[in-house]
Design a protein around this motif. Structure first.
Motif, PDB file in Angstrom:
ATOM      1  N   VAL A 195       1.754  -2.680  -0.958  1.00  0.00           N
ATOM      2  CA  VAL A 195       0.669  -1.876  -1.013  1.00  0.00           C
ATOM      3  C   VAL A 195      -0.555  -2.730  -0.184  1.00  0.00           C
ATOM      4  N   VAL A 196      -1.102  -2.391   0.780  1.00  0.00           N
ATOM      5  CA  VAL A 196      -2.180  -3.028   1.235  1.00  0.00           C
ATOM      6  C   VAL A 196      -3.354  -2.971   0.351  1.00  0.00           C
ATOM      7  N   THR A 197      -3.996  -4.273   0.166  1.00  0.00           N
ATOM      8  CA  THR A 197      -4.997  -4.501  -0.739  1.00  0.00           C
ATOM      9  C   THR A 197      -6.151  -5.104   0.140  1.00  0.00           C
ATOM     10  N   ALA A 198      -6.036  -5.398   1.288  1.00  0.00           N
ATOM     11  CA  ALA A 198      -7.313  -5.997   1.987  1.00  0.00           C
ATOM     12  C   ALA A 198      -7.088  -5.860   3.528  1.00  0.00           C
ATOM     13  N   ARG A 199      -8.024  -5.908   4.397  1.00  0.00           N
ATOM     14  CA  ARG A 199      -8.014  -5.716   5.789  1.00  0.00           C
ATOM     15  C   ARG A 199      -9.211  -6.215   6.410  1.00  0.00           C
TER      16      ARG A 199
END
Length: 250
Positions: A195-199
């Motif tokens: 799961v992507v949690t920061a960009r």
């Protein structure tokens, strides 16, 4: 001054480089890791244990992971593009196949036994590839700048936006954080279960976590370089390692 961890403190394994190194009259292959990594673990209350690349046959990975309470996959050279079905970009490092295989096997073992782990820079990329994802091999081709890698051993500072309701947000509750970057690659296709949690503001993925895992967090930046701000990531891993250790002892 940081007090020494007690003998009951959790054991945290950290992967290392294996490169040609010179010290005194010796110029030999050597396993090593910058001090800032294991110092960050020590300050967080863990006992660092270095894990040099080695063959993964014959139950070696299980034997290494069994006494550990947590794992850190550290930074380093680019992952072999063949692992995600690509030919190397001209800027991609000559692969270190021994380290790729070692860290992949450690991550698979850590996930199977629900061992808490933290991936740092290359460590995030190894995790993504282990889970079947792919990488952008040279970010300047995509973002049009060298904002993530100035070269010459100089870390750049970038802002990342952290998603709420995630493990990362529990550790770093600010909506945005200033982080230290030194990478020219990043996640492209996200691996299974991640799961992507920061960009960052250009869309580059800066952190992921493994769903349904007690503590499976990976960041694209270098928290070991910012002892004051990013110590929370190491503290979170060490806390999760304590919980894991207590569960094993039941």
């Amino acid at each position: 001054m940081t007090s020494a961890p007690s003998s009951s403190a959790p054991l945290i394994g950290l992967t290392t480089y294996l490169e040609q190194a010179q010290t005194g009259v010796w110029d030999v292959q050597a396993a090593f890791l910058p001090k800032v990594y294991f110092e960050a673990v020590y300050r967080a209350g863990g006992i660092p244990v270095l894990l040099p690349p080695q063959p993964v046959d014959g139950g070696v990975v299980d034997a290494v992971l069994e006494p550990l309470d947590g794992l850190i996959i550290t930074g380093g050279k680019d992952v072999d593009p063949a692992r995600y079905g690509q030919q190397p970009h001209p800027t991609t490092d000559t692969p270190r196949l021994d380290r790729d295989a070692w860290e992949d096997a450690l991550l698979v073992g850590a996930i199977d036994r629900e061992l808490p782990f933290l991936g740092i820079c290359r460590g995030l990329q190894v995790l993504n590839v282990t889970r079947g994802g792919s990488l952008i091999q040279h970010l300047p081709d995509v973002v049009g700048s060298t904002r993530y890698n100035a070269g010459g051993g100089v870390f750049t500072v970038n802002e990342v936006a952290i998603d709420g309701g995630t493990k990362l947000a529990e550790l770093v509750p600010d909506a945005t954080a200033s982080v230290k970057s030194y990478h020219h690659q990043a996640i492209d296709e996200v691996g299974d279960g991640l799961v992507v949690t920061a960009r960052s503001d250009d869309g580059v993925i800066q952190a992921v976590e493994l769903a349904e895992h007690p503590f499976g967090v990976a960041v694209q930046w270098h928290p070991e370089e910012d002892a004051a701000e990013d110590a929370r990531l190491f503290a979170g891993l060490v806390d999760a390692a304590r919980v894991h250790r207590a569960a094993k002892e039941l």
